[in-house]
Write a protein that holds these residues in place. Structure first.
Motif, short mmCIF file in Angstrom:
data_model
loop_
_atom_site.label_atom_id
_atom_site.label_comp_id
_atom_site.label_asym_id
_atom_site.label_seq_id
_atom_site.Cartn_x
_atom_site.Cartn_y
_atom_site.Cartn_z
N ILE A 1 -4.08 5.31 -5.54
CA ILE A 1 -3.79 3.96 -5.06
C ILE A 1 -2.71 4.00 -3.98
O ILE A 1 -2.86 3.42 -2.90
N SER A 2 -1.62 4.67 -4.27
CA SER A 2 -0.49 4.71 -3.34
C SER A 2 -0.71 5.67 -2.18
O SER A 2 -0.37 5.37 -1.03
N SER B 1 0.81 1.54 -1.14
CA SER B 1 -0.07 0.44 -1.51
C SER B 1 0.58 -0.87 -1.08
O SER B 1 1.77 -1.09 -1.33
N ASN C 1 -4.27 -0.18 0.83
CA ASN C 1 -5.01 -1.28 0.19
C ASN C 1 -4.10 -2.49 0.10
O ASN C 1 -2.90 -2.40 0.35
N ASN D 1 -2.80 -4.85 -2.71
CA ASN D 1 -2.69 -4.74 -4.16
C ASN D 1 -2.12 -6.05 -4.72
O ASN D 1 -0.92 -6.33 -4.57
#
Length: 290
Positions: free
Chosen positions: A43-44, A49, A97, A99
């Motif tokens: 994710i990061s 993120s 992304n 988030n």
């Protein structure tokens, strides 16, 4: 008038004029918008993120490390146009992304906003798992990645620590809906682009909840499911009123849950060093980026 029944609490009140269990009105309230580097590696990544922390929460977790935001509802009210600007600013800074952290009580509003502006990077729905299936269906086609908790299985435990005896009944149905929407997990260059990750925070004295969660995932989803077993728990907020959870977890407790995951055949498991149980990993809620 905005009569709200979008989360499982079903307050049935006008959030334009008063607050429900979530503690906020119908307008977006945000406490922080910034690049965040302490989510799961997929994710990061290296660029971070693009996290947007929404104020308020339908759950009432007594140990929440974001208590200032979730329970005390610290934040600033912003317009939909400003939220879209924030998305664009985070994209311009190279976020992997967008988030959305604790978005459940804004699902109706977010469905409208994301229909007007869909970021060019994946949208992450970062939730405690207490989501109605109806609200999640509004996200179908708008959310790329579900990053969801399964906190508890036993009603007595979820009632004690989150004031929600129906937590697992609600959460298990929600997770199935998330999986229906995102059937496959898609990765590019180590980053998740579509799919679902299930988080479980191991609580002291409650390793059975993690084991039961894994049992359920194997039976109802598959052992290919991406699982994040978090060892970062530290007593926060009102944890000192609950002796069982008023300490960090032990290595032995964490290892019991990890061993159960291995025994069941899970291969896609993110794990943490227990040193992650530190205040240095809690974001500063100072209206940055808002």
């Amino acid at each position: 008038m905005f009569i709200c029944n979008q989360c499982p609490r079903k307050c049935n009140i006008d959030r334009d004029s008063t607050f429900g269990v979530c503690g906020v009105g119908s307008a977006y309230r945000v406490a922080r918008a910034a690049l965040h580097y302490w989510e799961e590696p997929c994710i990061s990544g290296e660029k971070g993120s693009g996290t947007v922390f929404f104020s308020g929460c339908g759950l009432k977790c007594v140990y929440c490390q974001n208590f200032k935001v979730s329970a005390e509802c610290f934040g600033k009210e912003i317009t939909e146009d400003r939220l879209i600007e924030i998305f664009k600013e985070l994209e311009d800074r190279g976020a992997n992304n967008i988030n959305l952290v604790s978005p459940s009580h804004y699902s109706v509003q977010l469905a409208e906003t994301l229909s007007k502006y869909k970021p060019s990077v994946p949208v992450v729905y970062n939730t405690g798992g207490y989501d109605s299936v109806e609200s999640l269906r509004l996200m179908d086609g708008l959310v790329d990645i579900y990053l969801t908790d399964i906190k508890y299985v036993s009603p007595s435990v979820s009632q004690k620590y989150s004031k929600a005896a129906d937590y697992f009944e609600v959460c298990s149905a929600a997770v199935k809906e998330m999986r229906r929407q995102q059937e496959k997990d898609v990765f590019e260059n180590g980053l998740i682009k579509k799919g679902m990750i299930i988080r479980h925070l191991v609580l002291p004295g409650n390793v059975s909840q993690g084991m039961k969660m894994l049992d359920w995932v194997k039976k109802n989803l598959s052992t290919d499911t991406y699982i994040s077993l978090m060892g970062q728990y530290m007593p926060c907020a009102k944890a000192d009123e609950y002796p069982v959870i008023n300490r960090k977890i032990s290595q032995r407790e964490y290892d019991i849950v990890l061993s159960h995951a291995e025994k069941l055949g899970f291969e896609n498991v993110y794990i943490q060093e227990l040193a992650s149980s530190s205040e240095e990993f809690v974001p500063d809620f100072d209206l940055s980026g808002v």
